[in-house]
Design an enzyme around this catalytic site. Structure first.
Site, PDB file in Angstrom:
ATOM      1  CE1 TYR A 107      -2.168  -7.125  -4.813  1.00 33.58           C
ATOM      2  CE2 TYR A 107      -2.127  -8.827  -3.127  1.00 33.58           C
ATOM      3  CZ  TYR A 107      -2.826  -8.008  -3.998  1.00 33.58           C
ATOM      4  OH  TYR A 107      -4.197  -8.065  -4.023  1.00 33.58           O
ATOM      5  N   GLY A 108       0.481  -4.624  -2.776  1.00 36.84           N
ATOM      6  CA  GLY A 108      -0.116  -3.429  -3.384  1.00 36.84           C
ATOM      7  C   GLY A 108      -0.015  -2.219  -2.479  1.00 36.84           C
ATOM      8  CB  THR A 109      -2.561   0.329  -1.624  1.00 41.38           C
ATOM      9  OG1 THR A 109      -3.560  -0.525  -1.069  1.00 41.38           O
ATOM     10  CG2 THR A 109      -2.883   0.634  -3.071  1.00 41.38           C
ATOM     11  CG  LEU A 110      -2.559  -3.227   2.719  1.00 39.17           C
ATOM     12  CD1 LEU A 110      -3.136  -4.636   2.903  1.00 39.17           C
ATOM     13  CD2 LEU A 110      -2.762  -2.428   4.003  1.00 39.17           C
ATOM     14  CD  GLU A 146      -7.007  -4.910   0.779  1.00 41.04           C
ATOM     15  OE1 GLU A 146      -7.710  -4.569  -0.194  1.00 41.04           O
ATOM     16  OE2 GLU A 146      -5.924  -4.378   1.048  1.00 41.04           O
TER      17      GLU A 146
HETATM   18  N1  PCA Z   1      -3.819  -3.868  -0.860  1.00 40.98           N
HETATM   19  C1  PCA Z   1      -3.571  -5.252  -0.606  1.00 40.98           C
HETATM   20  C2  PCA Z   1      -4.276  -5.936  -1.702  1.00 40.98           C
HETATM   21  C3  PCA Z   1      -4.385  -4.947  -2.787  1.00 40.98           C
HETATM   22  C4  PCA Z   1      -4.088  -3.664  -2.161  1.00 40.98           C
HETATM   23  O1  PCA Z   1      -4.074  -2.595  -2.683  1.00 40.98           O
HETATM   24  C5  PCA Z   1      -2.105  -5.497  -0.637  1.00 40.98           C
HETATM   25  O2  PCA Z   1      -1.316  -4.550  -0.682  1.00 40.98           O
HETATM   26  O3  PCA Z   1      -1.687  -6.665  -0.602  1.00 40.98           O
END
Ligand code: PCA
Length: 157
Positions: free
Chosen positions: A10-13, A84
């Site tokens: 949901y984030g930077t991935l 993470e």
């Molecule tokens: N990366 C993981 C968790 C938070 C982040 O920045 C993600 O994208 O799910």
């Protein structure tokens, strides 16, 4: 045959986001499966001096969060756990998500949460869908751009 896992990011991935390249580290297997939304609401916030996205484990608060589900092998999952710092920092657990292209379809997939956090973080703006370069203006600061140490963690825990 390596075991396969489904991970919701949901984030930077996510695709196009600053840590997406972690999927292709060390030549493991990964494949995009579908866009999805969490069944339960959670607060997705952007916090710390480095504008890091955190999904707080506070079920029922925040929004139904949108992200991407990937199928990965053990090599890729191990690398994501390193990024993470699971289980010391983010904690990976199984969650229900809906497929965005078929509301009747659900799946249980791995999600990285922050479980121990300062309660004041629950007062921050929450997002439905993360973009490091979104209108919020809180651009993600990559690791190589940060000063040494893990000091930002004190802002969260
Ligand atoms: N990366 C993981 C968790 C938070 C982040 O920045 C993600 O994208 O799910």
């Amino acid at each position: 045959m390596s075991k396969l896992f489904k991970v919701f990011v949901y984030g930077t991935l996510k695709s196009g986001q600053p840590n997406h390249h972690w999927f292709s580290k060390d030549g493991g297997y990964y494949k995009f499966l579908f866009n999805a939304t969490t069944l339960i609401k959670y607060p997705l916030i952007i916090a710390s001096q480095y504008n890091i996205p955190f999904l707080l484990y506070s079920p029922g608060h925040g929004k139904n969060v949108k992200g991407e589900v990937y199928e990965v092998d053990e090599t890729v999952l191990a690398n994501l756990d390193i990024l993470e710092d699971h289980p010391n920092w983010y904690e990976r657990q199984l969650e229900d998500v809906y497929y965005d292209n078929d509301e009747n379809k659900k799946d249980k997939v791995w999600v990285y949460f922050i479980k121990k956090f300062k309660s004041e973080l629950l007062e921050k703006d929450t997002f439905e869908c993360y973009d490091s370069k979104g209108a919020h203006g809180l651009k993600y600061v990559e690791r190589y751009q940060r000063s040494a140490g893990d000091n930002y963690k004190n802002e969260i825990r």
